[in-house]
Design an enzyme around this catalytic site. Structure first.
Site, PDB file in Angstrom:
ATOM      1  CE  LYS A 148     -19.197  27.598  19.128  1.00 28.88           C
ATOM      2  NZ  LYS A 148     -20.331  28.162  19.861  1.00 28.88           N
ATOM      3  CG  ASP A 191     -25.372  31.382  20.463  1.00 26.83           C
ATOM      4  OD1 ASP A 191     -25.094  30.172  20.413  1.00 26.83           O
ATOM      5  OD2 ASP A 191     -26.514  31.808  20.257  1.00 26.83           O
ATOM      6  CB  SER A 192     -21.465  30.966  16.045  1.00 28.62           C
ATOM      7  OG  SER A 192     -21.128  29.773  16.703  1.00 28.62           O
ATOM      8  N   GLY A 219     -18.744  21.189  12.882  1.00 25.66           N
ATOM      9  CA  GLY A 219     -20.044  21.713  12.465  1.00 25.66           C
ATOM     10  C   GLY A 219     -20.213  21.786  10.956  1.00 25.66           C
ATOM     11  CE1 TYR A 220     -25.523  23.131   9.552  1.00 27.49           C
ATOM     12  CE2 TYR A 220     -24.747  24.246  11.526  1.00 27.49           C
ATOM     13  CZ  TYR A 220     -25.742  23.566  10.844  1.00 27.49           C
ATOM     14  OH  TYR A 220     -26.951  23.313  11.446  1.00 27.49           O
ATOM     15  CG  ASP A 221     -15.779  24.442   9.906  1.00 31.69           C
ATOM     16  OD1 ASP A 221     -16.396  25.524   9.819  1.00 31.69           O
ATOM     17  OD2 ASP A 221     -14.941  24.219  10.798  1.00 31.69           O
ATOM     18  CE  LYS A 274     -14.006  27.835  11.195  1.00 30.53           C
ATOM     19  NZ  LYS A 274     -14.620  26.853  12.082  1.00 30.53           N
ATOM     20  NE  ARG A 286     -16.427  30.403  17.161  1.00 35.45           N
ATOM     21  CZ  ARG A 286     -16.763  29.594  16.157  1.00 35.45           C
ATOM     22  NH1 ARG A 286     -15.852  29.103  15.354  1.00 35.45           N
ATOM     23  NH2 ARG A 286     -18.018  29.285  15.951  1.00 35.45           N
TER      24      ARG A 286
END
Ligand code: IMP
Length: 186
Positions: A12, A65-66, A141-143, A163, A169
């Site tokens: 991030k 937060d995501s 993460g979930y990328d 991205k 984001r």
């Protein structure tokens, strides 16, 4: 200008740094844990986090937060995305989605900025689908299992710049960027 980013997530920090670089903003990561309340709303989690942190860390600071919300799973993992990632992980999500036709999902990001005793929230949402297998090595993460609308690639197959153009984001950052330009007179 220096802005402290209270997070343990280096991925991030890199996305923020890249986006805000043109404004001459330096993002300084501060790995300082804070409580994330149990809530269905990322906005509430962020507001609570700022209130808790504001007397403990230097100003100005941001938190973010995501979460990933999967339609077939009624919004799961949502606000529990970090916990689910650490426990069942990408393979667990792919297993839950095995044979499922409706693969629609969205990512949401809420940035909270604390500056001169006031909080400001910036929100971004990106719709897409959950892939049937993991693809790509970039990102975090979930990328590797999320394909944003209008693309064939997963987030993990994109550079940070690519991205940021499509991501939740990136969209929240765009609003934040606009606010900084208007209010800090860049
Ligand atoms: P948190 O915002 O730090 O609570 O993280 C939420 C969870 O969603 C973490 O497990 C992240 O890995 C994941 N997540 C948040 N944003 C993204 C993203 O841009 N790509 C992939 N996973 C993400």
């Amino acid at each position: 200008m220096k802005i402290f980013f209270i997070t343990s997530n280096r991925g991030k920090v890199e996305e923020f740094s890249k986006f805000l670089e043109p404004l001459g903003i330096e993002i300084v990561q501060l790995n300082y844990g804070y409580p994330e309340i149990q809530s269905q709303s990322l906005e509430e989690v962020v507001r609570f986090g700022i209130e808790w942190l504001k007397d403990k860390v230097p100003e100005p600071f941001i938190i973010e937060d995501s979460g990933l919300f999967i339609e077939h799973l009624n919004g799961f993992p949502g606000v529990y995305s970090a916990y689910v990632y650490k426990t069942i992980g990408l393979d667990g999500i792919l297993k839950l989605m095995e044979g499922v036709e409706n693969r629609r999902a969205y990512f949401k990001s809420v940035i909270g900025f604390y500056y001169k005793n006031r909080s400001h929230l910036f929100v971004g949402v990106t719709h897409g689908v959950i892939s049937t297998e993991k693809r790509g090595t970039f990102g975090f993460g979930y990328d590797p299992i999320f394909i944003p609308e209008g693309s064939k690639k997963t987030f993990a197959e994109m550079t940070i710049v690519e991205k940021n153009k499509l991501s939740h984001r990136g969209k929240a950052l765009k609003e934040f960027y606009k606010w900084l330009k208007e209010n800090l007179k860049y």
